[in-house]
Design an enzyme around this catalytic site. Structure first.
Site, PDB file in Angstrom:
ATOM      1  N   CYS A  64      54.887  16.664  63.986  1.00 49.30           N
ATOM      2  CA  CYS A  64      53.469  16.285  64.037  1.00 49.30           C
ATOM      3  C   CYS A  64      52.887  16.105  62.648  1.00 49.30           C
ATOM      4  O   CYS A  64      51.807  15.560  62.497  1.00 49.30           O
ATOM      5  CB  CYS A  64      52.672  17.319  64.817  1.00 49.30           C
ATOM      6  SG  CYS A  64      53.173  17.342  66.515  1.00 49.30           S
TER       7      CYS A  64
ATOM      8  N   SER B   2      56.210  23.961  76.755  1.00 51.73           N
ATOM      9  CA  SER B   2      56.437  22.518  76.796  1.00 51.73           C
ATOM     10  C   SER B   2      57.861  22.263  77.263  1.00 51.73           C
ATOM     11  O   SER B   2      58.806  22.891  76.763  1.00 51.73           O
ATOM     12  CB  SER B   2      56.232  21.936  75.398  1.00 51.73           C
ATOM     13  OG  SER B   2      56.446  20.554  75.413  1.00 51.73           O
TER      14      SER B   2
ATOM     15  N   GLN C 126      58.476  26.808  71.169  1.00 50.36           N
ATOM     16  CA  GLN C 126      59.845  26.775  70.625  1.00 50.36           C
ATOM     17  C   GLN C 126      60.679  27.956  71.104  1.00 50.36           C
ATOM     18  O   GLN C 126      61.898  27.951  70.978  1.00 50.36           O
ATOM     19  CB  GLN C 126      59.822  26.786  69.088  1.00 50.36           C
ATOM     20  CG  GLN C 126      59.229  25.543  68.461  1.00 50.36           C
ATOM     21  CD  GLN C 126      60.070  24.277  68.658  1.00 50.36           C
ATOM     22  OE1 GLN C 126      61.212  24.333  69.124  1.00 50.36           O
ATOM     23  NE2 GLN C 126      59.506  23.142  68.320  1.00 50.36           N
TER      24      GLN C 126
ATOM     25  N   HIS D  60      59.818  19.491  77.044  1.00 48.81           N
ATOM     26  CA  HIS D  60      60.776  18.644  76.314  1.00 48.81           C
ATOM     27  C   HIS D  60      61.470  19.366  75.162  1.00 48.81           C
ATOM     28  O   HIS D  60      62.360  18.812  74.523  1.00 48.81           O
ATOM     29  CB  HIS D  60      60.106  17.341  75.841  1.00 48.81           C
ATOM     30  CG  HIS D  60      59.194  17.468  74.666  1.00 48.81           C
ATOM     31  ND1 HIS D  60      59.523  17.016  73.413  1.00 48.81           N
ATOM     32  CD2 HIS D  60      57.942  17.976  74.550  1.00 48.81           C
ATOM     33  CE1 HIS D  60      58.509  17.235  72.579  1.00 48.81           C
ATOM     34  NE2 HIS D  60      57.540  17.816  73.254  1.00 48.81           N
TER      35      HIS D  60
END
Ligand code: PLP
Length: 383
Positions: free
Chosen positions: A329, A203, A183, A205
């Site tokens: 999640c 990450s 993040q 995306h």
């Protein structure tokens, strides 16, 4: 009714410029970079240049014989699994593994697998300001501690964790440090060497890149045993045919967002302030979780004590506003967020907490519209 997307910590819309690169790379028809023929060699060259570019952008050491390396993965979850399972598998006898209580499930659940396999798993307490308790970490560290994993910034509260202090404490015990920076990248400075950690997860995306690609940065000398088996790709650390267009698009998104990081952060801070001030104007009892700590500029975890978070999230959804009640999640679960529970917040705060996560594609007009919608919904839901 136009949808307002304030759930960017779950995933971000892909930047058109990144999409263009992704499509062009697929159209180029890059071949298997493990193939020995000319077309395979060309793909390999492009893939390795992309890897170097990403390593450079994130401050890896690229000099001499002790080079840090980026291993491409399918995303943050796989990078976290490779870090925990891969580093721990390199140690015999097993030892102590320490994580914080506010990690993403991809760290927590990998750690639980290791605990079942005989690792001595210890969890660092969290302070009410959303930061880990460094004193508690100090008391947990011993010479059998092989790895400590603490995220760089929390996905639910945005609270930035004191990684420099974690690294300093761990050095005294020769303990390796992994950080989940999924993040944080693009929303705060992230420099692998300056952070001093041994492994770092990413990450694409979460910063307007494609879903399905991430990376684990690994410091030279940090032992990692493969979790997957079946080929020699990526030095055997992550076997499987590399999907060249995905890292290429990932590299483009990092270039775009790291180049304009300061301006983006400033834009996000303005939106964050507008949102939080607007909420306090409407609902003075609101609590911005972690407000007194340094936080990511795109994340506002706001509790409306006395309001049921699920009902609020659904009412916002019906009004065209996308936000969440916690980690994507863990969504679907009606349990209060483990992160907020770990902070020791009162039940009325945890029960009423909603996460708004914005991106640079959001506008002050959208924030104004959300405040307007909240002003209509909140009186109906307050007890
Ligand atoms: N780590 C953090 C802090 C996250 O917020 C997420 C996703 O929400 C992940 C890891 C998992 O990343 P990915 O969705 O790329 O598997």
């Amino acid at each position: 009714m136009e949808t307002i997307y304030f759930d960017n910590n779950a995933t971000t819309p892909m930047d058109d410029r990144v999409f263009e690169i992704l499509v062009r790379s697929f159209q180029l028809g890059l071949k298997n970079p493990a193939s020995q023929h000319e077309l395979g060699r060309q793909s390999r060259k492009q893939l390795e240049a992309t890897r170097r570019r990403i390593e450079g952008l994130l401050g890896c050491d690229q000099q001499g014989s002790k080079e840090d390396s980026a291993v491409f993965t399918s995303g943050g979850t796989e990078a976290n699994n490779l870090a925990l399972l891969g580093i721990c598998a390199s140690f015999l006898p097993r030892g102590r593994l320490i994580i914080s209580a506010i990690e993403h499930p991809s760290v927590t659940m990998a750690a639980e697998v290791l605990a079942k396999d005989g690792w001595d798993l210890q969890i660092i307490n969290t302070l009410s300001n959303g930061k880990i308790d460094l004193n508690h970490l100090g008391s947990l560290l011993n010479d059998e501690t092989r790895l400590v994993s603490v995220m760089l910034a929390n996905n639910e509260t945005g609270v930035i964790q004191p990684i420099a202090d974690v690294v300093a404490l761990c050095k005294n015990h020769g303990t390796l440090v992994h950080t989940d920076a999924v993040q944080a990248v693009g929303k705060m400075p992230v420099d692998f060497q300056l952070l001093g950690v041994d492994a770092l997860s990413l990450s694409a995306h979460k910063i307007h890149g494609p879903v399905g690609v991430g990376a684990l940065l690994i410091k030279s000398g940090c032992p990692v045993t493969p979790v997957l088996h079946g080929g020699f790709q990526q030095n055997g650390l992550r076997p499987g045919t590399e999907a060249c267009p995905l890292p290429i698009a990932f590299s483009k998104t990092l270039e775009l967002y790291l180049d304009h990081q300061e301006a983006n952060i400033s834009q996000l801070l303005d939106l964050q302030q507008q949102l939080e001030n607007g909420v306090f104007g409407l609902f003075p009892a609101a609590v911005v979780v972690g407000q007194k700590s340094q936080r990511l500029p795109q994340t506002s975890c706001i509790s409306f004590p006395g309001v049921d978070r699920q009902a609020l999230m659904m009412a916002l959804d019906v009004a065209g506003v996308c936000c969440s009640t916690g980690s994507a999640c863990a969504s679907g679960s009606s349990e209060p967020s483990p992160v907020l529970v770990a902070m020791g917040l009162s039940e009325d705060v945890t029960e009423g907490a909603i996460r708004f996560s914005l991106s640079i594609f959001n506008t002050p007009k959208e924030v104004g519209a959300v405040i307007e919608i909240l002003s209509e919904i909140l009186p109906l839901l307050s007890v």
